[in-house]
Each structure stands twice: as structure tokens, then as C-alpha cells.
Scaffold this motif. Structure first.
Motif, PDB file in Angstrom:
ATOM      1  N   ARG A 160       6.178 -31.820  -5.201  1.00  0.00           N
ATOM      2  CA  ARG A 160       7.274 -30.987  -4.723  1.00  0.00           C
ATOM      3  C   ARG A 160       8.640 -31.657  -4.872  1.00  0.00           C
ATOM      4  O   ARG A 160       9.658 -31.027  -4.604  1.00  0.00           O
ATOM      5  CB  ARG A 160       7.069 -30.624  -3.236  1.00  0.00           C
ATOM      6  CG  ARG A 160       5.993 -29.609  -2.973  1.00  0.00           C
ATOM      7  CD  ARG A 160       6.301 -28.241  -3.570  1.00  0.00           C
ATOM      8  NE  ARG A 160       7.585 -27.710  -3.156  1.00  0.00           N
ATOM      9  CZ  ARG A 160       7.799 -27.023  -2.031  1.00  0.00           C
ATOM     10  NH1 ARG A 160       6.814 -26.845  -1.189  1.00  0.00           N
ATOM     11  NH2 ARG A 160       9.000 -26.537  -1.753  1.00  0.00           N
ATOM     12  N   HIS A 161       8.647 -32.913  -5.247  1.00  0.00           N
ATOM     13  CA  HIS A 161       9.909 -33.632  -5.352  1.00  0.00           C
ATOM     14  C   HIS A 161       9.995 -34.375  -6.685  1.00  0.00           C
ATOM     15  O   HIS A 161       8.974 -34.786  -7.240  1.00  0.00           O
ATOM     16  CB  HIS A 161      10.072 -34.626  -4.194  1.00  0.00           C
ATOM     17  CG  HIS A 161      10.118 -33.978  -2.862  1.00  0.00           C
ATOM     18  ND1 HIS A 161       8.980 -33.788  -2.097  1.00  0.00           N
ATOM     19  CD2 HIS A 161      11.158 -33.452  -2.150  1.00  0.00           C
ATOM     20  CE1 HIS A 161       9.315 -33.177  -0.973  1.00  0.00           C
ATOM     21  NE2 HIS A 161      10.612 -32.961  -0.975  1.00  0.00           N
ATOM     22  N   THR A 176      14.172 -31.218  -4.492  1.00  0.00           N
ATOM     23  CA  THR A 176      13.040 -30.508  -3.917  1.00  0.00           C
ATOM     24  C   THR A 176      12.797 -29.247  -4.729  1.00  0.00           C
ATOM     25  O   THR A 176      13.724 -28.450  -4.952  1.00  0.00           O
ATOM     26  CB  THR A 176      13.310 -30.131  -2.452  1.00  0.00           C
ATOM     27  OG1 THR A 176      13.574 -31.324  -1.702  1.00  0.00           O
ATOM     28  CG2 THR A 176      12.100 -29.428  -1.849  1.00  0.00           C
ATOM     29  N   LEU A 177      11.561 -29.067  -5.175  1.00  0.00           N
ATOM     30  CA  LEU A 177      11.207 -27.908  -5.979  1.00  0.00           C
ATOM     31  C   LEU A 177      10.629 -26.798  -5.112  1.00  0.00           C
ATOM     32  O   LEU A 177      10.119 -27.046  -4.010  1.00  0.00           O
ATOM     33  CB  LEU A 177      10.179 -28.300  -7.039  1.00  0.00           C
ATOM     34  CG  LEU A 177      10.593 -29.430  -7.993  1.00  0.00           C
ATOM     35  CD1 LEU A 177       9.441 -29.788  -8.914  1.00  0.00           C
ATOM     36  CD2 LEU A 177      11.820 -29.047  -8.796  1.00  0.00           C
ATOM     37  N   ASP A 178      10.686 -25.566  -5.614  1.00  0.00           N
ATOM     38  CA  ASP A 178      10.086 -24.455  -4.893  1.00  0.00           C
ATOM     39  C   ASP A 178       8.565 -24.501  -5.051  1.00  0.00           C
ATOM     40  O   ASP A 178       8.014 -25.391  -5.706  1.00  0.00           O
ATOM     41  CB  ASP A 178      10.668 -23.121  -5.364  1.00  0.00           C
ATOM     42  CG  ASP A 178      10.300 -22.783  -6.808  1.00  0.00           C
ATOM     43  OD1 ASP A 178       9.550 -23.558  -7.452  1.00  0.00           O
ATOM     44  OD2 ASP A 178      10.757 -21.738  -7.288  1.00  0.00           O
ATOM     45  N   ALA A 179       7.876 -23.551  -4.427  1.00  0.00           N
ATOM     46  CA  ALA A 179       6.413 -23.562  -4.412  1.00  0.00           C
ATOM     47  C   ALA A 179       5.811 -23.474  -5.816  1.00  0.00           C
ATOM     48  O   ALA A 179       4.732 -24.020  -6.068  1.00  0.00           O
ATOM     49  CB  ALA A 179       5.891 -22.418  -3.547  1.00  0.00           C
ATOM     50  N   SER A 180       6.515 -22.812  -6.742  1.00  0.00           N
ATOM     51  CA  SER A 180       6.017 -22.690  -8.110  1.00  0.00           C
ATOM     52  C   SER A 180       6.273 -23.946  -8.923  1.00  0.00           C
ATOM     53  O   SER A 180       5.709 -24.128 -10.007  1.00  0.00           O
ATOM     54  CB  SER A 180       6.687 -21.497  -8.808  1.00  0.00           C
ATOM     55  OG  SER A 180       8.067 -21.774  -9.055  1.00  0.00           O
ATOM     56  N   ARG A 183      11.756 -24.232  -9.964  1.00  0.00           N
ATOM     57  CA  ARG A 183      13.178 -24.214  -9.627  1.00  0.00           C
ATOM     58  C   ARG A 183      13.494 -25.283  -8.591  1.00  0.00           C
ATOM     59  O   ARG A 183      12.635 -25.678  -7.798  1.00  0.00           O
ATOM     60  CB  ARG A 183      13.587 -22.837  -9.104  1.00  0.00           C
ATOM     61  CG  ARG A 183      13.571 -21.746 -10.176  1.00  0.00           C
ATOM     62  CD  ARG A 183      13.906 -20.385  -9.592  1.00  0.00           C
ATOM     63  NE  ARG A 183      12.847 -19.923  -8.696  1.00  0.00           N
ATOM     64  CZ  ARG A 183      11.743 -19.307  -9.115  1.00  0.00           C
ATOM     65  NH1 ARG A 183      11.558 -19.099 -10.408  1.00  0.00           N
ATOM     66  NH2 ARG A 183      10.834 -18.904  -8.257  1.00  0.00           N
ATOM     67  N   GLU A 185      15.168 -26.245  -5.259  1.00  0.00           N
ATOM     68  CA  GLU A 185      15.643 -25.636  -4.016  1.00  0.00           C
ATOM     69  C   GLU A 185      16.737 -26.467  -3.354  1.00  0.00           C
ATOM     70  O   GLU A 185      17.618 -25.924  -2.682  1.00  0.00           O
ATOM     71  CB  GLU A 185      14.482 -25.482  -3.035  1.00  0.00           C
ATOM     72  CG  GLU A 185      13.488 -24.408  -3.406  1.00  0.00           C
ATOM     73  CD  GLU A 185      12.438 -24.222  -2.325  1.00  0.00           C
ATOM     74  OE1 GLU A 185      11.920 -23.094  -2.203  1.00  0.00           O
ATOM     75  OE2 GLU A 185      12.129 -25.188  -1.605  1.00  0.00           O
ATOM     76  N   ASN A 186      16.666 -27.785  -3.530  1.00  0.00           N
ATOM     77  CA  ASN A 186      17.618 -28.648  -2.834  1.00  0.00           C
ATOM     78  C   ASN A 186      17.841 -29.912  -3.660  1.00  0.00           C
ATOM     79  O   ASN A 186      16.919 -30.415  -4.309  1.00  0.00           O
ATOM     80  CB  ASN A 186      17.088 -29.022  -1.447  1.00  0.00           C
ATOM     81  CG  ASN A 186      18.102 -29.818  -0.640  1.00  0.00           C
ATOM     82  OD1 ASN A 186      19.243 -29.398  -0.486  1.00  0.00           O
ATOM     83  ND2 ASN A 186      17.698 -30.963  -0.134  1.00  0.00           N
TER      84      ASN A 186
END
Length: 294
Positions: A160-161, A176-180, A183, A185-186
Motif C-alpha cells: 500500500r505504500h 499511499t496507494l488506493d485499494a487497487s 492511484r 491517495e496521499n
């Protein structure tokens, strides 16, 4: 903690050595010289090194693929290369037309077989570069822009990172990546050297989830604990280490590429290993390199 050993495994005078990758299937180390566009193959068992020169101005990055070919970044183009024959096949283009005097630079493949790669300003001053995700079908997605020199791309084992460095802004970010996982996210600052001008360069993550990073012009590699503290620093016999990866038996050797770029004649005389590939043992264990492709 035991003292690491540092050896030279390939004596070279690379202008801008980069992107070492351990190929477990072949038992060899691949790396590139960006500004004398060359793909190098080092057989650790025999010590034999061979070179595959490339056309174009820059060979910016390299990724291993599930098919056995390499995905190489030549100027602003991505191509599939057969390392046995040298034959190439166009794969994808990054949108560089709107940003002149840019090229592809550092990249790394995630656990789902997608390449994350950035572009950079050849003048090393302006935010002309961008960051992209390249999917196995050749689709290219823009992630963000305003990048001077894309570098230091590495993935946390949690999936996720990831880490991303803008070397000429002197900052390493934790994304920080989104659930997929497609993208961002942060984006938060992980290490900031804007006050000192230190230049964090290529990076990789070890089996403990710690980030290893080379410092161009700093003559060292460092390891960051997961909370951002530097818990290990290793001085090197070269001023310009560029990138690093774990490889060899059980992924327990840390390979480091280096550069002669920007060194004066006096510095070159004092650093006979500048531009060579170094190996550091006794610093931990890495994780297998992810392969591009579906």
C-alpha cells in the motif's frame, strides 16, 4: 552489528551507472550506463561482464519481465529488449512532447506487474518531469507532475505504500496507494534534505521493510527504519553512488552502482573505483525483484 565488507565486483568507468537488478532466473546482475547508453550483464559465478550498447541519447531505466525480455527506457520510449539477441520492440511512449528536454529516468515494477517510472528535466532545474504508471497492456497513466529528477522508486512489502524521490528537490516522499494500487491517495515527506542540498538517489527496500538509499555526491548509502530514522550508514570508496539492489545467494548482497559524472580529474585520480559496481555483504537480506507483465 557486524561490520560490512565492501568489494568491487565489476571495475568500470560508467559515466552514470544506474538501475542494478538481480536476475534470479539467470543468476546475473544487470545494470545500465545512462549517458553512454549501455546495458551491462555481470555473471557473478564467472566474473564475466558483457555490454550491449544502445542507440539514442539516454538509457534511463531497466525492468525485468515475466517473458524473460527486458523493458528498457530509451529517451522517452519504452521498448522490450531480447537480452540474447539485442532485438527491440516498441512498447509504449510517455507524453514528453509537451515537456521538451526531458527523458525517462528511474522506474520499478510493483507486485502486480506494473511499471512505475518518472521523467526528469535534463537541465536538472525545472519541474518538467512527471511520474507515470505503465500497465502490462501498454496503457500509460499520469500520476503527478512538477518533478525535477524522478528517482528512488521502491515499494513497501505491505503493498500500500511506495517511496519516490525528487533528487533535485532533495526530498524523498512516502506515497499511499488506493485499494487497487493504481492511484496515489496521499504523498507525505519521508526525508527532507532541502536545507543541506544532500542528493538522495536510487533506493530499494529490504526484507525488514527498511528503505536503503544511495546519496549522489555523498559517498554513502543509508538505511532508514520504517519510522524514517537513519539506523545505518555505510561510507563508500566513491563519491557518487547512484542506485542499489539486493541480489546474489539468498539476496544477501547489496549491489551499488556509481558514476564518474561531475568528478574533477583530481577526484577521478583519487577514486579509482568511480563508475564501478560495488558489493556490500553483511547488511541484511533483500526481497525478490518484481517482474513486469500480466
Amino acid at each position: 552489528m557486524s561490520k560490512p565488507t565492501i568489494d568491487c565486483v565489476q571495475k568500470a568507468d560508467a559515466q552514470l551507472g544506474e538501475t542494478p537488478l538481480w536476475d534470479a532466473a539467470r543468476g546475473v546482475l544487470w545494470w545500465i550506463d545512462i549517458e553512454r547508453p549501455t546495458l551491462w550483464r555481470l555473471d557473478l559465478a564467472t566474473g564475466k561482464a558483457s555490454a550491449l550498447e544502445q542507440p539514442g541519447t539516454y538509457l534511463g531505466s531497466l525492468a525485468l519481465t515475466r517473458s524473460g525480455r527486458h523493458l528498457i527506457a530509451r529517451d522517452l520510449s519504452l521498448l522490450l529488449l531480447d537480452p540474447g539477441t539485442g532485438a527491440t520492440e516498441p512498447f509504449a511512449e510517455t507524453p514528453g512532447e509537451a515537456m521538451p528536454d526531458t527523458r525517462l529516468n528511474d522506474g520499478r515494477v510493483d507486485a502486480k506487474g506494473r511499471l512505475w517510472i518518472g521523467t526528469m528535466d535534463n537541465g536538472l532545474t525545472d519541474g518538467r518531469g512527471g511520474f507515470y504508471r505503465v500497465d502490462p497492456d501498454g496503457a500509460v497513466a499520469a500520476i503527478f507532475g512538477d518533478v525535477i529528477v524522478s528517482n528512488g522508486i521502491a515499494f513497501d512489502p505491505d503493498g500500500r505504500h511506495m517511496y519516490f524521490t525528487d533528487t533535485r528537490r532533495y526530498i524523498t516522499y512516502r506515497l499511499t496507494l488506493d485499494a487497487s494500487g493504481e492511484r496515489v491517495e496521499n504523498r507525505e515527506i519521508f526525508a527532507d534534505y532541502s536545507a543541506t542540498g544532500d542528493r538522495p538517489d536510487g533506493a530499494c527496500v529490504d526484507a525488514d521493510g527498511c528503505l536503503w538509499q544511495a546519496f549522489f555526491g555523498g559517498g554513502k548509502v543509508v538505511r532508514y527504519a520504517r519510522d524514517g530514522r537513519i539506523d545505518r550508514e555505510i561510507a563508500l570508496p566513491v563519491s557518487n553512488p547512484t542506485c542499489l539492489c539486493f541480489g546474489g545467494r539468498d539476496l544477501r548482497t547489496l549491489f551499488v552502482t556509481s558514476a564518474t559524472k561531475f568528478l574533477t580529474p583530481d577526484q577521478l585520480a583519487a577514486e579509482p573505483l568511480a563508475g564501478s559496481v560495488l558489493a556490500i555483504d553483511g547488511v541484511g537480506q533483500g526481497v525478490p525483484e518484481c517482474l513486469f507483465g500480466a
